[in-house]
Design a protein around this motif. Structure first.
Motif, PDB file in Angstrom:
ATOM      1  N   LEU A 100       0.845  -1.199   0.000  1.00 50.29           N
ATOM      2  CA  LEU A 100       0.000   0.000   0.000  1.00 50.29           C
ATOM      3  C   LEU A 100       0.875   1.240   0.000  1.00 50.29           C
ATOM      4  CD1 LEU A 100      -2.472  -0.988   2.889  1.00 50.29           C
ATOM      5  CD2 LEU A 100      -2.923  -1.154   0.424  1.00 50.29           C
ATOM      6  N   GLU A 101       0.297   2.336  -0.488  1.00 49.14           N
ATOM      7  CA  GLU A 101       0.954   3.644  -0.344  1.00 49.14           C
ATOM      8  C   GLU A 101      -0.073   4.616   0.215  1.00 49.14           C
ATOM      9  OE1 GLU A 101       3.287   5.001  -3.662  1.00 49.14           O
ATOM     10  OE2 GLU A 101       3.866   2.940  -4.142  1.00 49.14           O
ATOM     11  N   PHE A 102       0.417   5.535   1.025  1.00 50.83           N
ATOM     12  CA  PHE A 102      -0.468   6.523   1.651  1.00 50.83           C
ATOM     13  C   PHE A 102       0.005   7.931   1.304  1.00 50.83           C
ATOM     14  CE2 PHE A 102      -0.922   2.673   4.104  1.00 50.83           C
ATOM     15  CZ  PHE A 102      -2.279   2.630   4.392  1.00 50.83           C
ATOM     16  N   GLY A 103      -0.936   8.892   1.432  1.00 48.83           N
ATOM     17  CA  GLY A 103      -0.568  10.282   1.163  1.00 48.83           C
ATOM     18  C   GLY A 103      -1.237  11.204   2.159  1.00 48.83           C
ATOM     19  N   ARG A 104      -0.729  12.425   2.222  1.00 56.54           N
ATOM     20  CA  ARG A 104      -1.337  13.439   3.105  1.00 56.54           C
ATOM     21  C   ARG A 104      -2.275  14.287   2.272  1.00 56.54           C
ATOM     22  NH1 ARG A 104       4.092  13.613   4.655  1.00 56.54           N
ATOM     23  NH2 ARG A 104       4.409  12.539   6.642  1.00 56.54           N
ATOM     24  N   LEU A 105      -3.508  14.410   2.789  1.00 54.55           N
ATOM     25  CA  LEU A 105      -4.524  15.221   2.119  1.00 54.55           C
ATOM     26  C   LEU A 105      -4.865  16.390   3.042  1.00 54.55           C
ATOM     27  CD1 LEU A 105      -6.559  15.402  -0.287  1.00 54.55           C
ATOM     28  CD2 LEU A 105      -8.122  14.033   1.089  1.00 54.55           C
ATOM     29  N   TYR A 106      -4.782  17.610   2.502  1.00 58.93           N
ATOM     30  CA  TYR A 106      -5.059  18.808   3.314  1.00 58.93           C
ATOM     31  C   TYR A 106      -6.410  19.370   2.919  1.00 58.93           C
ATOM     32  CZ  TYR A 106      -0.121  18.545   4.511  1.00 58.93           C
ATOM     33  OH  TYR A 106       1.096  18.107   4.968  1.00 58.93           O
ATOM     34  N   ASP A 107      -7.261  19.724   3.912  1.00 61.55           N
ATOM     35  CA  ASP A 107      -8.555  20.336   3.581  1.00 61.55           C
ATOM     36  C   ASP A 107      -8.413  21.857   3.538  1.00 61.55           C
ATOM     37  OD1 ASP A 107      -8.663  21.311   6.154  1.00 61.55           O
ATOM     38  OD2 ASP A 107     -10.161  19.877   6.868  1.00 61.55           O
ATOM     39  N   GLU A 108      -9.559  22.539   3.337  1.00 62.81           N
ATOM     40  CA  GLU A 108      -9.510  24.005   3.168  1.00 62.81           C
ATOM     41  C   GLU A 108      -9.025  24.736   4.419  1.00 62.81           C
ATOM     42  OE1 GLU A 108     -13.912  22.922   3.878  1.00 62.81           O
ATOM     43  OE2 GLU A 108     -12.108  22.023   3.035  1.00 62.81           O
ATOM     44  N   HIS A 109      -9.083  24.052   5.577  1.00 63.33           N
ATOM     45  CA  HIS A 109      -8.575  24.669   6.816  1.00 63.33           C
ATOM     46  C   HIS A 109      -7.153  24.210   7.119  1.00 63.33           C
ATOM     47  CE1 HIS A 109     -12.709  25.812   7.270  1.00 63.33           C
ATOM     48  NE2 HIS A 109     -13.083  24.537   7.286  1.00 63.33           N
ATOM     49  N   ASP A 110      -6.524  23.609   6.106  1.00 68.09           N
ATOM     50  CA  ASP A 110      -5.154  23.105   6.244  1.00 68.09           C
ATOM     51  C   ASP A 110      -5.027  21.964   7.247  1.00 68.09           C
ATOM     52  OD1 ASP A 110      -3.318  23.844   4.424  1.00 68.09           O
ATOM     53  OD2 ASP A 110      -2.093  25.057   5.799  1.00 68.09           O
ATOM     54  N   GLN A 111      -6.161  21.310   7.505  1.00 70.49           N
ATOM     55  CA  GLN A 111      -6.132  20.122   8.367  1.00 70.49           C
ATOM     56  C   GLN A 111      -5.651  18.955   7.521  1.00 70.49           C
ATOM     57  OE1 GLN A 111      -7.205  19.480  11.746  1.00 70.49           O
ATOM     58  NE2 GLN A 111      -6.800  21.684  11.798  1.00 70.49           N
ATOM     59  N   MET A 112      -4.751  18.162   8.075  1.00 65.83           N
ATOM     60  CA  MET A 112      -4.193  17.050   7.308  1.00 65.83           C
ATOM     61  C   MET A 112      -4.781  15.722   7.761  1.00 65.83           C
ATOM     62  SD  MET A 112      -1.879  14.364   7.327  1.00 65.83           S
ATOM     63  CE  MET A 112      -0.704  14.506   8.653  1.00 65.83           C
ATOM     64  N   ARG A 113      -5.097  14.877   6.793  1.00 61.34           N
ATOM     65  CA  ARG A 113      -5.373  13.490   7.174  1.00 61.34           C
ATOM     66  C   ARG A 113      -4.688  12.559   6.184  1.00 61.34           C
ATOM     67  NH1 ARG A 113     -11.390  11.561   5.637  1.00 61.34           N
ATOM     68  NH2 ARG A 113     -11.483  12.597   3.642  1.00 61.34           N
ATOM     69  N   ILE A 114      -4.417  11.381   6.689  1.00 60.56           N
ATOM     70  CA  ILE A 114      -3.713  10.409   5.853  1.00 60.56           C
ATOM     71  C   ILE A 114      -4.736   9.555   5.121  1.00 60.56           C
ATOM     72  CG2 ILE A 114      -2.198   8.375   5.972  1.00 60.56           C
ATOM     73  CD1 ILE A 114      -0.616   9.873   8.050  1.00 60.56           C
ATOM     74  N   VAL A 115      -4.528   9.425   3.816  1.00 54.73           N
ATOM     75  CA  VAL A 115      -5.467   8.639   3.012  1.00 54.73           C
ATOM     76  C   VAL A 115      -4.705   7.577   2.211  1.00 54.73           C
ATOM     77  CG1 VAL A 115      -7.055  10.609   2.803  1.00 54.73           C
ATOM     78  CG2 VAL A 115      -5.436  10.160   0.955  1.00 54.73           C
ATOM     79  N   LEU A 116      -5.423   6.525   1.867  1.00 61.21           N
ATOM     80  CA  LEU A 116      -4.866   5.477   1.017  1.00 61.21           C
ATOM     81  C   LEU A 116      -4.719   6.035  -0.398  1.00 61.21           C
ATOM     82  CD1 LEU A 116      -4.137   2.452   0.668  1.00 61.21           C
ATOM     83  CD2 LEU A 116      -6.570   2.050   0.183  1.00 61.21           C
ATOM     84  N   ALA A 117      -3.562   5.814  -1.028  1.00 59.44           N
ATOM     85  CA  ALA A 117      -3.333   6.354  -2.377  1.00 59.44           C
ATOM     86  C   ALA A 117      -2.940   5.227  -3.338  1.00 59.44           C
ATOM     87  CB  ALA A 117      -2.248   7.427  -2.312  1.00 59.44           C
ATOM     88  N   ASP A 118      -2.371   5.590  -4.482  1.00 62.32           N
ATOM     89  CA  ASP A 118      -1.869   4.625  -5.466  1.00 62.32           C
ATOM     90  C   ASP A 118      -2.995   3.725  -5.994  1.00 62.32           C
ATOM     91  OD1 ASP A 118       0.414   3.586  -6.893  1.00 62.32           O
ATOM     92  OD2 ASP A 118       0.393   1.851  -5.570  1.00 62.32           O
ATOM     93  N   GLU A 119      -2.817   2.431  -5.960  1.00 63.08           N
ATOM     94  CA  GLU A 119      -3.800   1.496  -6.505  1.00 63.08           C
ATOM     95  C   GLU A 119      -3.752   0.200  -5.702  1.00 63.08           C
ATOM     96  OE1 GLU A 119      -2.779  -0.779 -10.200  1.00 63.08           O
ATOM     97  OE2 GLU A 119      -0.886   0.293 -10.079  1.00 63.08           O
ATOM     98  N   ILE A 120      -4.820  -0.573  -5.793  1.00 66.88           N
ATOM     99  CA  ILE A 120      -4.782  -1.956  -5.262  1.00 66.88           C
ATOM    100  C   ILE A 120      -5.225  -2.853  -6.408  1.00 66.88           C
ATOM    101  CG2 ILE A 120      -5.515  -3.547  -3.459  1.00 66.88           C
ATOM    102  CD1 ILE A 120      -6.357  -1.249  -1.749  1.00 66.88           C
ATOM    103  N   SER A 121      -4.331  -3.724  -6.835  1.00 64.99           N
ATOM    104  CA  SER A 121      -4.602  -4.543  -8.021  1.00 64.99           C
ATOM    105  C   SER A 121      -3.678  -5.765  -7.999  1.00 64.99           C
ATOM    106  CB  SER A 121      -4.319  -3.711  -9.274  1.00 64.99           C
ATOM    107  OG  SER A 121      -2.916  -3.543  -9.401  1.00 64.99           O
ATOM    108  N   PRO A 122      -3.825  -6.681  -8.947  1.00 66.28           N
ATOM    109  CA  PRO A 122      -2.903  -7.825  -8.976  1.00 66.28           C
ATOM    110  C   PRO A 122      -1.446  -7.422  -9.242  1.00 66.28           C
ATOM    111  CG  PRO A 122      -4.885  -8.301 -10.242  1.00 66.28           C
ATOM    112  CD  PRO A 122      -4.935  -6.836  -9.921  1.00 66.28           C
ATOM    113  N   ASP A 123      -1.208  -6.133  -9.570  1.00 65.86           N
ATOM    114  CA  ASP A 123       0.173  -5.646  -9.702  1.00 65.86           C
ATOM    115  C   ASP A 123       0.862  -5.562  -8.346  1.00 65.86           C
ATOM    116  OD1 ASP A 123       0.382  -5.344 -12.406  1.00 65.86           O
ATOM    117  OD2 ASP A 123       0.655  -3.164 -12.375  1.00 65.86           O
ATOM    118  N   ASN A 124       0.097  -5.270  -7.299  1.00 69.25           N
ATOM    119  CA  ASN A 124       0.753  -5.089  -5.988  1.00 69.25           C
ATOM    120  C   ASN A 124       0.161  -5.960  -4.874  1.00 69.25           C
ATOM    121  OD1 ASN A 124      -1.557  -3.547  -5.669  1.00 69.25           O
ATOM    122  ND2 ASN A 124      -0.487  -1.611  -5.913  1.00 69.25           N
TER     123      ASN A 124
END
Ligand code: 5GP
Length: 255
Positions: A178-202
């Motif tokens: 898995l890969e994760f990323g930081r997502l910032y909202d309009e108030h600059d609040q950060m949360r960690i979200v699942l990114a990239d892909e999930i497939s038979p490649d990984n």
């Protein structure tokens, strides 16, 4: 014809600027690489199938409350995602000994683990994605202890959920990345979200009854029937019939 700005090209995907700020278009290629890009090839129709499989799995995960970068699928090879700041760590979750774990510790592939193992690798093509510990990650500032808590909790939840989902269609989830990323909202609040892909490649996906490999190991290890394995996973997930026969063929470029 509109020309979109390419922001990143990886081995299996290209990222373009999205239609609105804060979004990207993720384009799935048929290109396949293995062993840190020493082996290269094409798996015809892989991009189309992985786009569908990843859409399906990310949507199911969102339904159980896992935040992801996925917004919606746009067409056969593209999906709209939120732009995130990628955390430079690959998270591998293992349920059964396989791949690099089998090699590194000299264990037989297929040995069930008494409990799931989570490993971290530093994302660096140049260094061949070396394995790192939490200590390295926090010491070098790639993620905080708090970020890692979130990542570990989400990864285990994803593992439980996906293991059950795949078991329901006669597939064992051996391990995945898995890969994760930081997502910032309009108030600059950060949360960690699942990114990239999930497939038979990984993911490693083995048929429950026969242990037949239904994933990228068929390409890595020259086992043949690579396209068929990806199609079989999509078929069992119930997402193949939507595709017309010609749709899995490569489409040359995006406009
Ligand atoms: P291993 O460490 O055994 O090679 O890989 C463990 C799991 O993570 C496998 O399911 C494998 O597909 C996935 N994985 C690890 N590193 C990568 C990577 O760099 N790219 C992709 N696509 N998958 C990876």
């Amino acid at each position: 014809m509109t020309r979109r700005k390419q922001v990143y090209e990886g081995e299996a995907k290209v990222m373009f600027e999205g239609p609105e700020p804060g979004t990207l278009v993720q384009y799935f290629k048929d290109d396949a690489t293995a062993f840190n890009a020493q082996k290269r090839g094409t798996i015809t129709g892989k991009g189309v199938i992985n786009n569908r499989i990843s859409e399906f799995l990310m949507t199911r995960l969102a339904e159980i409350g896992i935040p992801t970068h996925f917004v919606r699928r746009l067409n056969m090879r593209e999906q709209l995602v939120r732009q995130v700041e990628i955390i430079p760590i690959e998270v591998v979750v293992r349920n059964v000994v396989a791949g690099s774990l089998a090699q590194r510790l000299g264990m037989a592939e297929g040995t069930a683990l008494p409990r799931s193992i989570v490993e971290y690798y530093y994302k660096s093509d140049k260094l061949g994605d070396p394995m790192v510990s939490e200590e390295h990650i926090t010491c070098f500032g790639w993620a905080s202890t708090h970020d890692l808590d979130d990542i570990m909790q989400m990864s285990l939840r994803i593992n439980d959920f996906l293991s059950g989902l795949f078991l329901g269609i006669g597939i064992k989830l051996i391990d995945f990345k898995l890969e994760f990323g930081r997502l910032y909202d309009e108030h600059d609040q950060m949360r960690i979200v699942l990114a990239d892909e999930i497939s038979p490649d990984n993911c490693r996906l083995w048929d429950v009854k026969t242990n037949e490999k239904l994933d990228k190991d068929r390409f890595r290890r020259d086992l043949g029937k690579v396209e068929e394995a990806y199609q079989e996973v999509a078929r069992r997930l119930g997402i193949l019939p939507e595709m017309a026969a010609g749709d899995v063929k490569g489409t040359p470029t995006v406009q």
